[in-house]
Design an enzyme around this catalytic site. Structure first.
Site, short mmCIF file in Angstrom:
data_model
loop_
_atom_site.label_atom_id
_atom_site.label_comp_id
_atom_site.label_asym_id
_atom_site.label_seq_id
_atom_site.Cartn_x
_atom_site.Cartn_y
_atom_site.Cartn_z
N LYS A 215 0.84 -1.19 0.00
CA LYS A 215 0.00 0.00 0.00
C LYS A 215 0.88 1.25 0.00
O LYS A 215 0.69 2.16 -0.78
CB LYS A 215 -0.90 -0.04 1.23
CG LYS A 215 -1.89 1.07 1.33
CD LYS A 215 -2.85 0.79 2.49
CE LYS A 215 -3.69 2.01 2.82
NZ LYS A 215 -4.62 1.76 3.92
N GLU A 221 10.45 -4.71 4.71
CA GLU A 221 10.55 -6.09 4.24
C GLU A 221 10.25 -6.19 2.74
O GLU A 221 10.98 -6.81 1.98
CB GLU A 221 9.55 -6.99 5.00
CG GLU A 221 9.86 -7.22 6.46
CD GLU A 221 9.22 -6.17 7.36
OE1 GLU A 221 8.90 -5.05 6.87
OE2 GLU A 221 9.04 -6.47 8.56
N GLY A 277 -5.00 -2.49 5.16
CA GLY A 277 -4.21 -3.63 4.68
C GLY A 277 -4.89 -4.96 4.91
O GLY A 277 -5.00 -5.80 4.01
N ARG A 278 -5.39 -5.15 6.14
CA ARG A 278 -5.98 -6.46 6.47
C ARG A 278 -7.37 -6.64 5.87
O ARG A 278 -8.01 -7.67 6.07
CB ARG A 278 -6.01 -6.65 7.99
CG ARG A 278 -6.70 -5.53 8.76
CD ARG A 278 -6.35 -5.59 10.23
NE ARG A 278 -6.85 -4.47 11.01
CZ ARG A 278 -6.23 -3.31 11.12
NH1 ARG A 278 -5.11 -3.10 10.48
NH2 ARG A 278 -6.73 -2.35 11.87
N GLU A 363 -5.23 -7.54 14.90
CA GLU A 363 -4.73 -6.21 14.54
C GLU A 363 -5.88 -5.20 14.61
O GLU A 363 -5.67 -4.04 14.98
CB GLU A 363 -4.12 -6.24 13.13
CG GLU A 363 -3.29 -4.99 12.84
CD GLU A 363 -2.54 -5.06 11.51
OE1 GLU A 363 -2.52 -6.12 10.87
OE2 GLU A 363 -1.99 -4.03 11.12
N HIS A 394 -5.43 -34.46 16.85
CA HIS A 394 -4.36 -35.34 17.33
C HIS A 394 -3.29 -34.56 18.09
O HIS A 394 -2.20 -35.07 18.32
CB HIS A 394 -3.74 -36.10 16.15
CG HIS A 394 -4.74 -37.01 15.51
ND1 HIS A 394 -4.82 -38.35 15.81
CD2 HIS A 394 -5.75 -36.75 14.64
CE1 HIS A 394 -5.82 -38.89 15.12
NE2 HIS A 394 -6.39 -37.93 14.41
N LYS A 514 7.48 -0.86 12.28
CA LYS A 514 8.07 -0.48 10.99
C LYS A 514 9.25 0.47 11.17
O LYS A 514 10.10 0.56 10.30
CB LYS A 514 7.00 0.16 10.09
CG LYS A 514 5.96 -0.83 9.60
CD LYS A 514 5.07 -0.21 8.54
CE LYS A 514 4.08 -1.24 8.01
NZ LYS A 514 3.32 -0.78 6.87
C1 G6Q Z 1 -2.68 -4.11 7.84
C2 G6Q Z 1 -1.46 -3.57 8.39
C3 G6Q Z 1 -0.17 -4.20 7.91
C4 G6Q Z 1 0.20 -3.84 6.49
C5 G6Q Z 1 1.64 -4.27 6.23
C6 G6Q Z 1 2.11 -3.98 4.83
O1 G6Q Z 1 -3.80 -3.77 8.14
O2 G6Q Z 1 -1.43 -2.20 8.26
O3 G6Q Z 1 -0.19 -5.60 8.03
O4 G6Q Z 1 -0.66 -4.44 5.57
O5 G6Q Z 1 2.47 -3.64 7.16
O6 G6Q Z 1 2.00 -2.62 4.53
P1 G6Q Z 1 2.19 -2.13 3.05
O7 G6Q Z 1 1.10 -2.70 2.22
O8 G6Q Z 1 2.13 -0.63 3.11
O9 G6Q Z 1 3.54 -2.61 2.60
#
Ligand code: G6Q
Length: 551
Positions: A215, A221, A277-278, A363, A394, A514
């Site tokens: 986003k 990462e 994001g989620r 989250e 199990h 982050k």
């Molecule tokens: C989701 C969070 C988090 C995010 C990641 C990746 O709700 O905000 O999991 O999706 O940190 O972020 P970017 O899409 O900005 O790389």
């Protein structure tokens, strides 16, 4: 400062008299056993069940009476849930700490409908991106989209993390049955180089396309993995920079960072700041899903989401699946003091569903202050965890059956198998029924004794029962059903967050993560001994690492 931002929409909250009524009602209900509740009401199993949009929820094996449900529904009313639902669907900026609308529901709104944010109907933009995604997916799937050397794309790798990874991985695994098996799909998220190395070790750059999903397009990462991917790809393609256009596309809200990375913005698929994001697996973040299953099935998934959205928006609360599930989660979390919820899909393709739900639930609702910035009065999000059945049976089910903790469970199953093989499916479903039955009713000392068990062994073989569960049944795992299932949990999370009066749509804890590492990276990499100003433990760990990596 987040806490100083005033709510843009004040939810109409009353004093939550239902909360205190539930607290005293709990004292009675906690003494009741499901054996008794079922014995007293032979119709309970049919009565405490709701079916909507093809999803059947049996909640009769919960430790509730009619009075519990009445009070929980009253709690929902008193919390202003109806007004909050309307505020979300109308694009109000209910994510107050980030001053954003929360409109994942717009991602699946049918063409021709209208959802307005800041004076603009966003539905046409959503469909314009979906159309571009469809065109791209069709070109990759048909082989029309060629790599730099003219070869067709055989491998698609999504690079992203958190919300830009968990949804795509879960959806790919869940819908693998419908995916194009001529294309290999991989997912790289971890900054641990192993994730990258293992994902590409048997692939060739000339046939590999990377989807860089971020986003912000600044996440450490993802950007690190994206740069490594670029080097790997260029190294295999004679270092020709022009190849990037054929082997890299981006999904982002940040066009300038995408361009800086070297991806032509013509190859960028957009989404918007009102998609968390989620909550983004059905936005362009789902591009890998669309390439895997094709645009038509992706649209079927969106349609499933939308059906559940409409159900949530319009159904009376007593027949509203997400509302009922959210209320039951509150009941165990805040009155019984249960700390966790186990999610147990009896469908192998849903193996990543619990991991996906962990982010969605924790989250969203892992918050300690209310919308007004005051400390919350009650425990917020339970811990969600789980594994597909029957494997869990199990291992950790032992604790659910006979441990000292109360763990409410969501059992998820489908009437029809995707891979019918002999009696497998009947046996699978027999296990669902048997487990929920055993959890609810247990086995009394008298029953154990009647089996001829020696006296000393009886306590070990007694099952107290009275362990609650929901059973969620649908016809078959299809793209449409997956959409319904995800939306069911999204809106259950919304219901819970509304009752706790928290912002379910920010994630300051994740934002902190982050930036934290950024300060330490140069300290680990510097040629000369750095001046360390952390606590003595952190300083010492940094020194230990620096020394041992050189030895
Ligand atoms: C989701 C969070 C988090 C995010 C990641 C990746 O709700 O905000 O999991 O999706 O940190 O972020 P970017 O899409 O900005 O790389």
């Amino acid at each position: 400062m987040a806490a100083q931002v005033q709510p843009l929409t004040k939810p109409p909250r009353t004093s939550q008299t239902a909360w205190s009524a539930l607290a005293s009602h709990y004292k009675t209900v906690s003494k009741l056993h499901l054996r008794q509740l079922f014995a007293d009401d032979p119709e309970r199993g049919e009565r405490l069940a709701v079916e909507a949009v093809g999803v059947y929820l049996d909640y009769s094996k919960n430790r509730v009476t009619d009075e519990t449900m009445r009070l929980l529904l009253q709690l929902a009313e008193e919390s202003g849930l109806r007004a909050r639902i309307d505020a979300m669907f109308h694009g109000e900026k209910i994510n107050i700490t980030e001053k954003r609308a929360v409109l994942h529901v717009a991602l699946r709104a049918p063409q021709g409908t209208s959802i307005v944010v800041d004076g603009k109907n966003v539905v046409p933009e959503v469909h314009a991106v979906l159309d571009r995604m469809a065109d791209f997916s069709n070109r990759v799937r048909s082989g029309e989209w060629k790599g730099h050397t003219g070869k067709r794309i055989r491998n698609v790798i999504n690079v992203g993390i958190g919300g830009s990874d968990l949804g795509p991985v879960m959806a790919y695994e869940a819908l693998k049955h419908y995916s194009d098996r001529a294309i290999t799909f991989r997912f790289i998220s971890n900054i641990d180089g192993t994730d990258f190395a293992e994902a590409v070790r048997d692939l060739v750059p000339s046939e590999t396309l990377f989807i860089i999903s971020s986003k912000t397009f600044t996440t450490l990462e993802t950007m690190t993995n994206a740069h490594t991917a670029r080097e790997w790809s260029l190294a295999g393609l004679g270092g020709d920079e022009k190849s990037v256009a054929k082997h890299f596309v981006a999904v982002s809200t940040n066009a300038s960072e995408v361009a800086k990375f070297g991806i032509d913005t013509a190859n960028m698929f957009e989404f918007w700041d009102w998609v968390g994001g989620r909550y983004s697996m059905d936005s362009a973040i789902g591009l890998s899903t669309m390439v895997a299953i094709g645009p038509e099935k992706f649209h079927a998934m969106l349609n499933g989401f939308h059906q559940m959205d409409e159900h949530f928006r319009t159904a009376p609360f007593q027949q509203n699946l997400p509302v009922l599930m959210g209320l039951l989660a509150i009941w165990y979390n805040d009155f019984f003091g249960s700390q966790t919820v186990a999610v147990l899909p009896y469908e192998q393709y849903l193996k990543r569903f619990p991991a996906y739900l962990q982010q969605l639930t924790m989250e969203s609702n892992g918050k300690h202050v209310t919308l007004a910035g005051k400390k919350v009065k009650h425990d917020t999000s339970p811990i969600y965890w789980g594994e597909p059945g029957t494997n869990g049976q199990h291992s950790f089910y032992q604790l659910i059956h006979q441990g000292t903790r109360l763990i409410p469970c969501d059992f998820i199953a489908f009437s029809k198998p995707l891979n019918p093989l002999g009696h497998h499916h009947d046996m699978l479903i027999a296990n669902v029924c048997a487990q929920t039955e055993a959890l609810a009713f247990g086995k009394t000392p008298a029953q154990v004794e009647a089996e001829g068990t020696p006296k000393w062994l009886i306590p070990h073989r007694v099952f107290e029962g009275n362990r609650p569960s929901n059973t969620i049944l649908a016809d078959k795992l299809t793209p449409e059903t997956l959409g319904k299932l995800v939306a069911l949990y999204e809106h259950s999370v919304f219901t819970q967050g509304t009752i706790w009066n928290i912002d379910s749509f920010d994630q300051w804890g994740v934002e902190l993560g982050k930036v934290l590492a950024q300060r330490i990276i140069p300290e680990l990499e510097s040629e000369t001994e750095p001046q360390l100003a952390h606590d003595s433990s952190t300083n010492n760990l940094i020194r230990y690492y620096r020394k041992s990596k050189q030895s």
